[in-house]
Design an enzyme around this catalytic site. Sequence first.
Site, short mmCIF file in Angstrom:
data_model
loop_
_atom_site.label_atom_id
_atom_site.label_comp_id
_atom_site.label_asym_id
_atom_site.label_seq_id
_atom_site.Cartn_x
_atom_site.Cartn_y
_atom_site.Cartn_z
N GLU A 297 66.99 -46.34 48.94
CA GLU A 297 67.13 -47.76 49.27
C GLU A 297 67.84 -48.48 48.13
O GLU A 297 67.59 -48.18 46.95
CB GLU A 297 65.76 -48.38 49.53
CG GLU A 297 65.79 -49.84 49.90
CD GLU A 297 64.40 -50.38 50.28
OE1 GLU A 297 64.25 -51.62 50.30
OE2 GLU A 297 63.49 -49.58 50.54
N GLU B 161 67.18 -58.74 46.96
CA GLU B 161 66.05 -59.48 47.52
C GLU B 161 65.98 -60.85 46.85
O GLU B 161 65.97 -60.95 45.61
CB GLU B 161 64.74 -58.72 47.32
CG GLU B 161 64.66 -57.46 48.17
CD GLU B 161 63.37 -56.69 47.98
OE1 GLU B 161 62.74 -56.32 48.99
OE2 GLU B 161 63.00 -56.45 46.81
#
Length: 327
Positions: free
Chosen positions: A105, A109
Site C-alpha cells: 500500500e 492521507e
Amino acid sequence: MSNILQSLNRTIIAGFILSIIFFILLLNIWPGSSSCFSDKYFLTFFCLISFSISQKYFGGELRTKESYLYGRFEARFKSAQGDGLVSSFFTYQDHLIDGSHIWNEIDFEILGRWNNIVSMNTITPGNSSHLRENYIEDFNPHVDYHDYAFEWTPDYVAWFVNGVEYYRQALPKHNHIATLKHAQKIMMNLWVPVYEDWVGKWVEDIMPRFAYYDHVAYYDYTPGSGNYGSNNDFKLKWKDDFNAFDSDRWEKATHTFSGNRVKFEPQNIVYKDGKMILCLTYNNAFGYKDNIAPKGLYGYRSHNLISLRFSEELDSLSVFNLSLIHI
C-alpha cells in the site's frame, strides 16, 4: 437534530434487543446437534443482524478495476475538514497471492483535524507502516484544491504536493521498498477510523462531510522513454476528469473493515460539476446534500488569538452572520 439522533438511538437499541431475542428463540427451537443449523451459524447470523441494524455512518470509496505495477499516480482534490475524518488517495493490493494476502500500500492521507499536515506512508508485508507526517507552510487542504502525486518504481517511492517533492523512501536505506512489488489498485475514500489518538475525537454533529476530487491521472513507468516526472521516466496512460462515472475504469465499494466506523455506500459517490464527491453521511441520508446549519463546536485561546472550530468550513462573513443569529 437531537430528536433525530434520539429516534435513531432508540431504533438501534430496539434492533439490538430484537436480535438477542431472536437468537435466544433460535437456540430454544433448534437445540443441540439435532439442529439443521449449528451454533456457529447462529452466532454469525446474530452478528450480521446486529451490525446491519447498528450501522449508522456511511462513507464513500472509489477504486479502479485494474491494478497497476509502478508508475506515477496523481490526484487533485480538496479534503474534508473535521476531527475524526480521513480523506485519502492511495494504492492498495487487494488480491490473494498464493492463497494469502500480501500487504502492499502507498498512501496520501489527509486528516481532517490538521490544516498543515499531510501523511505519506507505505505499508509493506506484515502490515508494517512507514509513516511520515509532513508539515507544509501556508497550506490548508480542506479549503483549497491541491495537487498530490507519488512515484513508485522498483527503487523508490516519492511524494509530491503541488509539484514539490516532500519525501522519498529509497533503496538501500529503506529496504522495505523492495517488498513493494505487487500490482495495486488506485483508490480514494472518506472514512472515520476508531483510532482517536490518531485522527482526533469523533463528533457526529459535523456530518454530513464531503471530499471533492477534480481529477486522477496514471502514468506508466517507462525509464528511458518517458516524457514526464522525475528523470522523464513516466508517460501518461490515462486521465479521468470526473465529468461522469466511468464504469469500465472504476467500481464503487460496498464494504467496511476493522477499525472503520463507516460502511462504504455507492450512493455516497456523486458526480457533479466536473467533480467526484465522496460523502460521509448518517442513517439513510445518502448522497450530496446538506440541510443542517453549521454550528460552533469548540474554541480556544492562544496568546492573543482566539480560534473557533465549526461543524463545517466557513468564510469570515458566514461566521459573522452565524454569530448574529445566536446573539
